[in-house]
Design a protein around this motif. Structure first.
Motif, mmCIF file in Angstrom:
data_model
loop_
_atom_site.group_PDB
_atom_site.id
_atom_site.type_symbol
_atom_site.label_atom_id
_atom_site.label_comp_id
_atom_site.label_asym_id
_atom_site.label_seq_id
_atom_site.Cartn_x
_atom_site.Cartn_y
_atom_site.Cartn_z
ATOM 1 N N ASP A 221 0.811 -1.218 0.000
ATOM 2 C CA ASP A 221 0.000 0.000 0.000
ATOM 3 C C ASP A 221 0.846 1.271 0.000
ATOM 4 O OD1 ASP A 221 -2.386 -1.451 0.018
ATOM 5 O OD2 ASP A 221 -2.386 -1.590 2.202
ATOM 6 N N GLY A 222 2.104 1.160 -0.416
ATOM 7 C CA GLY A 222 2.948 2.340 -0.518
ATOM 8 C C GLY A 222 3.536 2.818 0.788
ATOM 9 N N GLU A 223 3.604 1.956 1.779
ATOM 10 C CA GLU A 223 4.190 2.359 3.066
ATOM 11 C C GLU A 223 5.674 2.675 2.891
ATOM 12 O OE1 GLU A 223 4.278 0.790 7.716
ATOM 13 O OE2 GLU A 223 3.560 -0.509 6.097
ATOM 14 N N ALA B 226 -3.535 3.232 -5.537
ATOM 15 C CA ALA B 226 -2.431 2.266 -5.589
ATOM 16 C C ALA B 226 -1.620 2.267 -4.299
ATOM 17 C CB ALA B 226 -1.527 2.575 -6.781
ATOM 18 N N TRP B 227 -1.382 3.451 -3.727
ATOM 19 C CA TRP B 227 -0.487 3.570 -2.572
ATOM 20 C C TRP B 227 -1.126 4.430 -1.483
ATOM 21 C CZ3 TRP B 227 2.276 5.504 -7.263
ATOM 22 C CH2 TRP B 227 2.776 4.446 -8.041
ATOM 23 N N PRO B 228 -2.147 3.923 -0.816
ATOM 24 C CA PRO B 228 -2.866 4.735 0.170
ATOM 25 C C PRO B 228 -2.019 5.161 1.362
ATOM 26 C CG PRO B 228 -3.572 2.430 0.264
ATOM 27 C CD PRO B 228 -2.736 2.574 -0.967
ATOM 28 N N ALA C 81 1.581 -0.665 -12.222
ATOM 29 C CA ALA C 81 2.461 -0.133 -11.185
ATOM 30 C C ALA C 81 2.109 -0.700 -9.823
ATOM 31 C CB ALA C 81 2.361 1.394 -11.163
ATOM 32 N N ASP C 82 0.823 -0.790 -9.525
ATOM 33 C CA ASP C 82 0.369 -1.307 -8.230
ATOM 34 C C ASP C 82 0.794 -2.756 -8.033
ATOM 35 O OD1 ASP C 82 -0.941 -1.501 -5.807
ATOM 36 O OD2 ASP C 82 -2.888 -1.921 -6.710
ATOM 37 N N THR C 83 0.596 -3.576 -9.052
ATOM 38 C CA THR C 83 0.940 -4.995 -8.952
ATOM 39 C C THR C 83 2.440 -5.187 -8.760
ATOM 40 O OG1 THR C 83 -0.933 -5.551 -10.391
ATOM 41 C CG2 THR C 83 0.768 -7.223 -10.097
ATOM 42 N N ALA C 84 3.245 -4.415 -9.504
ATOM 43 C CA ALA C 84 4.702 -4.555 -9.409
ATOM 44 C C ALA C 84 5.210 -4.166 -8.028
ATOM 45 C CB ALA C 84 5.370 -3.698 -10.479
ATOM 46 N N THR C 85 4.681 -3.093 -7.446
ATOM 47 C CA THR C 85 5.146 -2.678 -6.117
ATOM 48 C C THR C 85 4.692 -3.660 -5.036
ATOM 49 O OG1 THR C 85 3.221 -1.198 -5.949
ATOM 50 C CG2 THR C 85 5.297 -0.228 -6.686
#
Length: 475
Positions: free
Chosen positions: A181-183, A207-209, A286-290
């Protein structure tokens, strides 16, 4: 002809007459082009490629084929009077220009947008058959015209390469942290990039909340802004992210490379060249890769700039240039918002060269005079006028191209070679794949352009390829 003439009268007779007349001089296809070109993306590219194909097919069929192969048209009594056109053509019957234009348009559209071509196929087929139904062409005329049209449609790729369908390759897998989640992620979002009807902020938040999201500050360089955030976070930031166009992505990528941080990107610009080459097509990619921690190492281009203000350094992810090239890039990007890359590049090139002034330089130790210089991060393809895509992102090489100004009529010769797609054989055009390039100006200072942005003034520039300088999230 006899089998077609034996078909009983029906409303289709009048419809085919109207359709046949509407295709006179390509009017039908120009109307379709205007309709399709109103939509961006592959549909617009298909329309313009189709229009170019119609122009070539019509020219070859009517100005070359018919004079070379004179042939009588079918006699008027071959079909019923109610089917015949009011004004019968008098030129040679072979080949059918209507069929050539229809087949050329359909073939060209199919290469860019198969779905659009599927919808147009019945219309193109009906136009070709209408020439037999109305008694204006023999079936062999129609077949020859269709074959000519298909050949011309396919030949457009010689001058106007198709866009790459697959991401560029890289053999360098890289270690990158999994970003749940973009932490611990710092994400820069540029709301002014791309389509104003779509807000990239929503994509980034989805994507990164848990990411720290910042926006470009007016009057402050993005690089400086992000470097300040990273310093204040005191080691708590494990990755950078960006949602924006190529210029924004290039700025954030340079910070990521300087600080050894992996980069995630959401393509949110108008053209998104870098994201396309990397293989990140959407927020979902991008979300899946991260979330998986999947990343690769890719090369970056580096420029060391020496001038009166000292020495500066710039990274570039796509291209850099000197001379008329920065102006040509700016103009091409503006035109390309509404038109495909190849025509946009051709228009921008002609306008720029008309106003350009030659640069006296020493290029890798050799004195010469040039109109413009292009340097690509990686080896681009094709090697002609429009470098469209990179087959690989880890070559360790720069794609260097320049136009000589020390030969007579060099600009006119360059344009002629570009139009005939013979740049590789031209004496005024040079292309080479090099690990580095050193260029020194002999007549003052110039600004270098990197990824479409104008950089600092300098009189000496050293371009280098930096292998695996950037780690980027990609499946």
């Amino acid at each position: 002809m006899r089998r077609s003439a034996a078909i009983r009268p029906s409303p289709a007779d009048h419809a085919l007459q109207v359709l046949s007349r509407s295709a006179d001089k390509g009017r039908l296809w120009w109307a379709v082009t205007l309709l399709l070109a109103s939509r961006r993306g592959s549909t617009r590219r298909a329309a313009l490629r189709g229009a170019a194909a119609v122009g070539g097919a019509s020219t070859l069929a009517n100005l070359v084929g018919k004079p070379l192969f004179p042939r009588r048209r079918p006699a008027a009594d071959e079909v019923s009077e109610h089917r015949q056109l009011v004004k019968r053509p008098t030129s040679s019957s072979f080949p059918s220009g209507h069929s050539a234009s229809a087949a050329a348009y359909l073939t060209a559209v199919a290469m860019e947008s198969p779905r659009t071509a599927l919808a147009l196929a019945p219309v193109a087929g009906a136009v070709a058959y209408s020439r037999i139904h109305t008694g204006t062409h023999w079936p062999s005329d129609v077949a020859a015209g269709a074959a000519l049209g298909v050949a011309v449609g396919l030949a457009t790729r010689h001058w106007w390469p198709l866009p790459a369908q697959h991401p560029a390759e890289t053999a360098h897998r890289a270690e990158a942290p999994v970003m749940r989640d973009g932490e611990d992620m710092l994400a820069l979002v540029n709301p002014g990039s791309g389509d104003h009807a779509h807000d990239p902020i929503q994509d980034a938040v989805y994507a990164w909340p848990k990411a720290t999201i910042v926006y470009p500050q007016p009057g402050l360089d993005i690089r400086t802004q992000l470097a300040t955030h990273i310093r204040e976070a005191a080691g708590q930031i494990r990755a950078l992210a960006v949602a924006g166009g190529d210029g924004t992505v290039a700025a954030v990528a340079s910070v990521a490379a300087d600080h050894g941080l992996p980069l995630a990107l959401i393509p949110a610009g108008t053209l998104n060249h870098f994201a396309r080459d990397v293989g990140v097509r959407s927020m979902a990619d991008a979300d899946t890769a991260t979330e998986k921690g999947a990343a690769v190492g890719i090369d970056l281009g580096e420029i060391e700039i020496n001038g009166t203000g000292g020495t500066a350094r710039r990274w570039f992810v796509n291209t850099a240039g000197l001379g008329g090239y920065p102006e040509m890039v700016r103009l091409r990007e503006h035109i390309q918002q509404h038109h495909p890359k190849w025509p946009s590049a051709a228009i921008a090139m002609v306008r720029t060269l008309r106003r350009a002034k030659p640069l006296e330089v020493v290029l890798n130790g050799k004195p010469t005079s040039i109109w413009l210089l292009f340097v690509g991060n990686g080896t681009y393809a094709p090697k002609g006028l429009v470098p469209s895509a990179r087959p690989a992102l880890d070559t360790g090489l720069l794609d260097v191209r320049y136009l000589r100004a020390d030969l007579p009529y060099s600009r006119a010769r360059f344009i002629l070679a570009a139009l005939t797609n013979t740049l590789n054989a031209s004496h005024v055009y040079r292309q080479a794949d090099l690990p580095d390039l050193h260029i020194r100006l002999l007549n003052g200072n110039r600004r270098v352009a990197t990824d479409g942005e104008v950089g600092p003034l300098g009189n000496e520039f050293r371009f280098r390829s930096r292998p695996s300088a950037l780690t980027i999230y990609r499946l």
